[in-house]
Design a protein around this motif. Sequence first.
Motif, mmCIF file in Angstrom:
data_model
loop_
_atom_site.group_PDB
_atom_site.id
_atom_site.type_symbol
_atom_site.label_atom_id
_atom_site.label_comp_id
_atom_site.label_asym_id
_atom_site.label_seq_id
_atom_site.Cartn_x
_atom_site.Cartn_y
_atom_site.Cartn_z
ATOM 1 N N VAL A 1 70.251 23.896 -28.023
ATOM 2 C CA VAL A 1 69.333 24.548 -27.807
ATOM 3 C C VAL A 1 68.973 25.491 -26.997
ATOM 4 O O VAL A 1 68.865 26.824 -26.336
ATOM 5 N N ARG A 2 68.308 23.918 -25.922
ATOM 6 C CA ARG A 2 67.599 24.701 -24.966
ATOM 7 C C ARG A 2 68.546 25.151 -24.062
ATOM 8 O O ARG A 2 68.394 26.174 -22.896
ATOM 9 N N ARG A 3 69.914 24.096 -23.983
ATOM 10 C CA ARG A 3 70.855 24.354 -22.899
ATOM 11 C C ARG A 3 71.254 26.170 -22.912
ATOM 12 O O ARG A 3 71.730 26.461 -21.563
ATOM 13 N N ALA A 4 71.179 26.551 -24.414
ATOM 14 C CA ALA A 4 71.607 27.471 -24.563
ATOM 15 C C ALA A 4 71.232 28.941 -24.127
ATOM 16 O O ALA A 4 71.365 29.954 -23.551
ATOM 17 N N VAL A 5 69.714 28.851 -24.216
ATOM 18 C CA VAL A 5 68.857 29.468 -23.734
ATOM 19 C C VAL A 5 68.944 29.214 -22.411
ATOM 20 O O VAL A 5 68.545 30.949 -21.701
ATOM 21 N N ASP A 6 68.752 28.467 -21.482
ATOM 22 C CA ASP A 6 68.752 28.142 -20.630
ATOM 23 C C ASP A 6 70.085 29.216 -19.835
ATOM 24 O O ASP A 6 69.362 29.737 -19.097
ATOM 25 N N VAL A 7 70.678 29.209 -20.281
ATOM 26 C CA VAL A 7 72.033 29.554 -19.726
ATOM 27 C C VAL A 7 72.314 30.811 -20.247
ATOM 28 O O VAL A 7 72.856 31.716 -18.240
ATOM 29 N N ARG A 8 71.839 31.149 -21.056
ATOM 30 C CA ARG A 8 71.286 32.905 -21.384
ATOM 31 C C ARG A 8 71.280 33.030 -20.380
ATOM 32 O O ARG A 8 71.487 34.729 -19.717
ATOM 33 N N ASN A 9 69.721 32.692 -20.211
ATOM 34 C CA ASN A 9 68.962 33.401 -19.192
ATOM 35 C C ASN A 9 69.166 33.342 -17.666
ATOM 36 O O ASN A 9 69.452 34.055 -16.900
ATOM 37 N N GLU A 10 69.630 32.809 -17.218
ATOM 38 C CA GLU A 10 70.531 32.189 -15.662
ATOM 39 C C GLU A 10 71.350 33.330 -15.184
ATOM 40 O O GLU A 10 70.784 34.313 -14.884
ATOM 41 N N HIS A 11 72.399 34.060 -16.509
ATOM 42 C CA HIS A 11 73.373 35.059 -15.972
ATOM 43 C C HIS A 11 72.360 36.237 -16.639
ATOM 44 O O HIS A 11 72.621 36.660 -15.750
ATOM 45 N N GLN B 1 79.631 40.548 -18.284
ATOM 46 C CA GLN B 1 78.328 39.414 -19.045
ATOM 47 C C GLN B 1 78.303 39.700 -20.812
ATOM 48 O O GLN B 1 78.089 38.822 -21.219
ATOM 49 N N ARG B 2 78.473 41.756 -20.708
ATOM 50 C CA ARG B 2 78.321 41.535 -22.813
ATOM 51 C C ARG B 2 79.526 40.517 -23.226
ATOM 52 O O ARG B 2 79.370 40.296 -24.568
ATOM 53 N N LEU B 3 80.943 40.842 -22.864
ATOM 54 C CA LEU B 3 81.391 39.502 -23.402
ATOM 55 C C LEU B 3 81.252 38.532 -23.737
ATOM 56 O O LEU B 3 81.752 37.447 -24.590
ATOM 57 N N LEU B 4 80.799 37.947 -22.514
ATOM 58 C CA LEU B 4 80.098 36.629 -22.411
ATOM 59 C C LEU B 4 79.448 36.290 -23.608
ATOM 60 O O LEU B 4 79.172 35.056 -24.293
ATOM 61 N N GLU B 5 78.595 37.295 -23.526
ATOM 62 C CA GLU B 5 76.821 37.332 -24.206
ATOM 63 C C GLU B 5 77.610 36.857 -26.277
ATOM 64 O O GLU B 5 77.476 36.749 -26.371
ATOM 65 N N SER B 6 78.698 37.758 -26.188
ATOM 66 C CA SER B 6 79.303 37.890 -27.632
ATOM 67 C C SER B 6 80.319 37.108 -27.996
ATOM 68 O O SER B 6 80.125 36.711 -29.358
ATOM 69 N N ALA B 7 80.475 36.013 -26.916
ATOM 70 C CA ALA B 7 81.360 34.587 -26.963
ATOM 71 C C ALA B 7 80.692 33.952 -27.778
ATOM 72 O O ALA B 7 80.502 33.666 -28.565
ATOM 73 N N TRP B 8 79.437 33.593 -26.812
ATOM 74 C CA TRP B 8 78.225 32.886 -27.693
ATOM 75 C C TRP B 8 77.372 33.051 -28.832
ATOM 76 O O TRP B 8 77.026 32.553 -29.936
ATOM 77 N N SER B 9 77.313 34.526 -29.078
ATOM 78 C CA SER B 9 77.280 35.131 -30.414
ATOM 79 C C SER B 9 77.684 34.082 -31.365
ATOM 80 O O SER B 9 77.460 34.370 -32.706
ATOM 81 N N ARG B 10 79.633 34.346 -31.400
ATOM 82 C CA ARG B 10 80.465 33.755 -32.407
ATOM 83 C C ARG B 10 80.255 32.088 -32.699
ATOM 84 O O ARG B 10 81.108 32.087 -32.988
ATOM 85 N N GLY B 11 79.439 31.532 -31.357
ATOM 86 C CA GLY B 11 79.360 30.158 -31.238
ATOM 87 C C GLY B 11 80.614 29.494 -30.793
ATOM 88 O O GLY B 11 80.810 28.586 -30.786
#
Length: 238
Positions: free
Chosen positions: A181-191, A121-131
């Motif tokens: 932006v809404r998609r990104a927030v939703d997906v992050r919160n779901e995970h 999960q941390r690796l996934l969030e790091s990937a998102w943080s890098r765009g």
Amino acid sequence: MAISPLSDFAYKQVLEIIEKQEPDDRLPSEDELARKLGVSRPVLRQALARLRSEGWVYARRGSGNFVGKPPALQSATFGPLHSIPDVRSFLEFRCLIEGESAAEAARCTDTQMLAEIERRQRLLESAWSRGELGIEEDIAFHGAIAAASGNRFFSMTMAALAEQTRVSIKLIRELSPLPMVRRAVDVRNEHRAIGEAIKAGNAEAARTAMVDHLRGGMTRLFGIDNVRNPGGNHSAGA
């Protein structure tokens, strides 16, 4: 995805051992493998976690690690997604399979497997943080949950569906009419909801969070009015 050279070495060496064995054969113990390969147990565990997420290895609680079915042989079972209705059917299937997988993972008492879910999960969030899209990290996160279920058929099914999962994630993220932006927030919160429920050991919450996430993907792609509810009275996640 950050993989250390030693872990990559251990991964390749264990894979060579697996290729000489048959599906369901028991692998040597972690201590024995670590001594044989000349690596530490944490390094070996990282390699084994990668092999589990790819379907090459599955674990039985209290019994160790066993040889899975090679993903190349599994993927031919399902074939590619041919159409948008096919994608819908695929996501509905995932709701049923992964909801139960997440519930079983929440009952897991193996601290290493639970730690692997958090790491993915941390690796996934790091990937998102890098765009980045983080598709491979996303697949690995779901694979770690399947591995923690303790049921090899969940892991093998997820490995077999890896390519279809890549296609569906890409379609959802590229074709969704919802704001990015809404998609990104939703997906992050779901995970995060999935990870938190599993960490808390709440099987029902984990099942609901997983189904909400997958149905959220359906909503993002098809729109809320076009999403059926094959898995029960779960709300859409977006």
